[in-house]
Design an enzyme around this catalytic site. Sequence first.
Site, mmCIF file in Angstrom:
data_model
loop_
_atom_site.group_PDB
_atom_site.id
_atom_site.type_symbol
_atom_site.label_atom_id
_atom_site.label_comp_id
_atom_site.label_asym_id
_atom_site.label_seq_id
_atom_site.Cartn_x
_atom_site.Cartn_y
_atom_site.Cartn_z
ATOM 1 N N GLU A 193 -53.816 47.502 -31.107
ATOM 2 C CA GLU A 193 -52.678 47.384 -30.343
ATOM 3 C C GLU A 193 -51.534 47.401 -31.335
ATOM 4 O OE1 GLU A 193 -53.169 44.314 -27.595
ATOM 5 O OE2 GLU A 193 -53.944 45.680 -26.096
ATOM 6 N N GLU A 212 -74.857 39.034 -34.919
ATOM 7 C CA GLU A 212 -74.138 37.866 -35.296
ATOM 8 C C GLU A 212 -74.728 36.810 -36.168
ATOM 9 O OE1 GLU A 212 -74.523 34.246 -32.241
ATOM 10 O OE2 GLU A 212 -73.335 35.636 -31.301
#
Length: 311
Positions: A94, A125
Amino acid sequence: MTSLPNYGDLRAELETLTTEAFRPELSEIDRLPTLEIARLMNGEDATVPTAVAAQLPRIAAAIDGIAERMARGGRLVYAGAGTAGRLGVLDASECPPTFNTDPAQVVGVIAGGPTALSTSIEGAEDSKELAAADLDALALTADDTVVGVSASGRTPYAVGAVEHARSLGALTVGLSCNAHSPLAAAADHGIEVVVGPELLTGSTRLKSGTAQKLVLNMLSTITMIRLGKTYGNLMVDVRASNEKLRARSRRIVALATGASDEEIERALAATDGEVKNAILTILGGVDGPTAGRLLEESQGHLRAALANASG
């Protein structure tokens, strides 16, 4: 006979984490009316800003370090897995339309790569080596900042990213939702927003995710304010890439200058649609090329450019 894996140590570790704590008072939440569950959830969410507020001095210190490095050409890199990784990628994505940054300036890396944005690849992860490889692909420098994001504060991918980045001389930030986390300990700036046990035991996309989003909003937004990407609270570096943003660009110039529609159109035409430049031509009484030069000389800070124009 195949031996079963021993999860005892990991289970014991998880049981020490605030974010994993079981809340017996909510053990029959599934039997409550929908409105009551919604009220409970809303009440939980309302506690998050207070937890963030407790970390504001640490957040501010991290932002000052990030902005100092980005002013020298450094990058802001978020690294995480699962929800934390997705929030980092979201924040990074963004920045170009909001602040007209180059897509390479604010980057999100997530365990498992782009596929993990829409598909759960939770096993990724567990690898510190994967984090190091993802960061090496970016060719980190000492001017860069890596923010490891992990609700538990123990996710190997996030901890590994911070450890690797620090070994290369980059600034590091560890954002977690548990106190005394390995992630915060590994980073130059440890930010631990302790939101407490989740409504659903261990579902850290809830309060923890909200807390992480709030902090990431601060890290990117205030850094961009420090870099001169705003004029007051106006997004003067907005990239007008669609009709809504083109209309917003004109509104921003109007709010900053009070100029007429005709004057705004002339200013934007003279500056190839660059909002910040257009404001400078109106308020500083200069032409388009001069506005561009003044902004370049002031490293993009409109207030400084205006002072130089009037001086």
